[in-house]
Design a protein around this motif. Structure first.
Motif, PDB file in Angstrom:
ATOM      1  N   ASP A  32       0.889  -1.154   0.000  1.00 35.64           N
ATOM      2  CA  ASP A  32       0.000   0.000   0.000  1.00 35.64           C
ATOM      3  C   ASP A  32       0.929   1.206   0.000  1.00 35.64           C
ATOM      4  OD1 ASP A  32      -2.447  -1.430   0.209  1.00 35.64           O
ATOM      5  OD2 ASP A  32      -2.059  -1.737   2.351  1.00 35.64           O
ATOM      6  N   VAL A  33       0.627   2.205  -0.820  1.00 38.73           N
ATOM      7  CA  VAL A  33       1.584   3.278  -1.062  1.00 38.73           C
ATOM      8  C   VAL A  33       0.970   4.650  -0.796  1.00 38.73           C
ATOM      9  CG1 VAL A  33       3.091   4.346  -2.785  1.00 38.73           C
ATOM     10  CG2 VAL A  33       2.742   1.870  -2.808  1.00 38.73           C
ATOM     11  N   ILE A  34       1.735   5.461  -0.087  1.00 33.59           N
ATOM     12  CA  ILE A  34       1.387   6.871   0.067  1.00 33.59           C
ATOM     13  C   ILE A  34       2.384   7.669  -0.763  1.00 33.59           C
ATOM     14  CG2 ILE A  34       1.257   8.838   1.643  1.00 33.59           C
ATOM     15  CD1 ILE A  34       0.180   6.958   3.755  1.00 33.59           C
ATOM     16  N   ASN A  35       1.849   8.379  -1.740  1.00 37.58           N
ATOM     17  CA  ASN A  35       2.645   9.199  -2.654  1.00 37.58           C
ATOM     18  C   ASN A  35       2.435  10.666  -2.274  1.00 37.58           C
ATOM     19  OD1 ASN A  35       3.734  10.607  -4.791  1.00 37.58           O
ATOM     20  ND2 ASN A  35       2.689   9.451  -6.380  1.00 37.58           N
ATOM     21  N   PRO A  36       3.482  11.352  -1.798  1.00 43.49           N
ATOM     22  CA  PRO A  36       3.301  12.749  -1.390  1.00 43.49           C
ATOM     23  C   PRO A  36       2.873  13.666  -2.533  1.00 43.49           C
ATOM     24  CG  PRO A  36       5.624  12.216  -1.501  1.00 43.49           C
ATOM     25  CD  PRO A  36       4.874  10.919  -1.673  1.00 43.49           C
ATOM     26  N   CYS A  37       3.086  13.243  -3.764  1.00 45.39           N
ATOM     27  CA  CYS A  37       2.662  14.069  -4.905  1.00 45.39           C
ATOM     28  C   CYS A  37       1.142  14.154  -4.996  1.00 45.39           C
ATOM     29  CB  CYS A  37       3.227  13.503  -6.203  1.00 45.39           C
ATOM     30  SG  CYS A  37       5.020  13.557  -6.272  1.00 45.39           S
ATOM     31  N   ASP A  38       0.457  13.231  -4.357  1.00 47.65           N
ATOM     32  CA  ASP A  38      -1.002  13.262  -4.387  1.00 47.65           C
ATOM     33  C   ASP A  38      -1.582  14.454  -3.646  1.00 47.65           C
ATOM     34  OD1 ASP A  38      -0.930  10.939  -5.879  1.00 47.65           O
ATOM     35  OD2 ASP A  38      -1.358   9.626  -4.187  1.00 47.65           O
ATOM     36  N   ILE A  39      -0.777  15.128  -2.825  1.00 49.73           N
ATOM     37  CA  ILE A  39      -1.274  16.325  -2.130  1.00 49.73           C
ATOM     38  C   ILE A  39      -0.693  17.609  -2.717  1.00 49.73           C
ATOM     39  CG2 ILE A  39      -1.739  15.113   0.034  1.00 49.73           C
ATOM     40  CD1 ILE A  39       0.855  16.491   1.098  1.00 49.73           C
ATOM     41  N   SER A  47       3.183  26.332   2.561  1.00 47.40           N
ATOM     42  CA  SER A  47       4.626  26.572   2.527  1.00 47.40           C
ATOM     43  C   SER A  47       5.380  25.243   2.542  1.00 47.40           C
ATOM     44  CB  SER A  47       5.043  27.396   3.753  1.00 47.40           C
ATOM     45  OG  SER A  47       4.923  26.614   4.936  1.00 47.40           O
ATOM     46  N   TYR A  48       6.663  25.308   2.256  1.00 42.97           N
ATOM     47  CA  TYR A  48       7.537  24.138   2.311  1.00 42.97           C
ATOM     48  C   TYR A  48       7.464  23.498   3.695  1.00 42.97           C
ATOM     49  CZ  TYR A  48      11.867  21.428   2.293  1.00 42.97           C
ATOM     50  OH  TYR A  48      12.787  20.423   2.404  1.00 42.97           O
ATOM     51  N   GLU A  49       7.516  24.305   4.736  1.00 49.76           N
ATOM     52  CA  GLU A  49       7.465  23.809   6.109  1.00 49.76           C
ATOM     53  C   GLU A  49       6.135  23.124   6.411  1.00 49.76           C
ATOM     54  OE1 GLU A  49       8.476  26.918   5.245  1.00 49.76           O
ATOM     55  OE2 GLU A  49      10.616  26.620   5.615  1.00 49.76           O
ATOM     56  N   GLN A  50       5.048  23.668   5.881  1.00 48.68           N
ATOM     57  CA  GLN A  50       3.741  23.044   6.084  1.00 48.68           C
ATOM     58  C   GLN A  50       3.664  21.695   5.371  1.00 48.68           C
ATOM     59  OE1 GLN A  50       1.605  26.545   4.719  1.00 48.68           O
ATOM     60  NE2 GLN A  50       0.601  26.730   6.728  1.00 48.68           N
ATOM     61  N   ILE A  54       3.081  17.872   6.979  1.00 49.78           N
ATOM     62  CA  ILE A  54       2.128  16.888   6.438  1.00 49.78           C
ATOM     63  C   ILE A  54       2.857  15.598   6.079  1.00 49.78           C
ATOM     64  CG2 ILE A  54       0.601  16.376   4.482  1.00 49.78           C
ATOM     65  CD1 ILE A  54      -0.088  19.439   4.525  1.00 49.78           C
ATOM     66  N   ASP A  55       4.038  15.725   5.463  1.00 47.85           N
ATOM     67  CA  ASP A  55       4.820  14.536   5.092  1.00 47.85           C
ATOM     68  C   ASP A  55       5.167  13.705   6.324  1.00 47.85           C
ATOM     69  OD1 ASP A  55       4.697  15.367   2.463  1.00 47.85           O
ATOM     70  OD2 ASP A  55       6.698  16.246   2.464  1.00 47.85           O
ATOM     71  N   TYR A  56       5.552  14.359   7.406  1.00 48.61           N
ATOM     72  CA  TYR A  56       5.852  13.634   8.645  1.00 48.61           C
ATOM     73  C   TYR A  56       4.613  12.879   9.142  1.00 48.61           C
ATOM     74  CZ  TYR A  56      10.324  16.134   9.181  1.00 48.61           C
ATOM     75  OH  TYR A  56      11.596  16.636   9.022  1.00 48.61           O
ATOM     76  N   ALA A  57       3.457  13.527   9.081  1.00 46.58           N
ATOM     77  CA  ALA A  57       2.222  12.870   9.509  1.00 46.58           C
ATOM     78  C   ALA A  57       1.923  11.656   8.632  1.00 46.58           C
ATOM     79  CB  ALA A  57       1.060  13.861   9.478  1.00 46.58           C
ATOM     80  N   LEU A  58       2.181  11.782   7.336  1.00 46.78           N
ATOM     81  CA  LEU A  58       1.970  10.649   6.428  1.00 46.78           C
ATOM     82  C   LEU A  58       2.946   9.515   6.735  1.00 46.78           C
ATOM     83  CD1 LEU A  58       1.359  12.579   3.082  1.00 46.78           C
ATOM     84  CD2 LEU A  58      -0.334  11.316   4.448  1.00 46.78           C
TER      85      LEU A  58
END
Length: 95
Positions: A32-39, A47-50, A54-58
């Motif tokens: 099962d894959v989470i692709n950060p490009c989907d967001i 922002s980059y920091e935001q 989100i990436d950390y939460a994923l």
């Protein structure tokens, strides 16, 4: 097993295609894959920091992280790698 894809995005005009190809390969292997490009649709106002938050939460939602070949060329991917490592996530690498 759920994995998060990590690799270079900034400065790579083909990053969406690269991440999608990785996702397809991983799904075919049974992940099962989470692709950060989907967001990335939120790129106009986050922002980059935001995004990193989100990436950390994923990553927290995953069992492991899948590092694309170019991950060492990306500050964000290196931060994601270190975060995943500190959280005890399994680290997988693109061949």
């Amino acid at each position: 097993m759920t994995v998060y894809i990590s690799g270079k995005i900034t400065g790579d005009k083909h990053f969406k295609r690269k991440f999608l190809k990785a996702k397809v390969r991983l799904v075919k292997k049974g992940f099962d894959v989470i692709n950060p490009c989907d967001i990335s649709c939120y790129a106009d106002f986050l922002s980059y920091e935001q995004f990193l938050h989100i990436d950390y939460a994923l990553i927290d939602c995953c069992d492991g992280i899948y590092m694309l070949r170019d991950w060492k060329d990306s500050n964000g991917a290196r931060l994601e790698f270190n975060y995943a490592k500190c959280k005890g996530k399994e680290i997988l690498y693109e061949e």
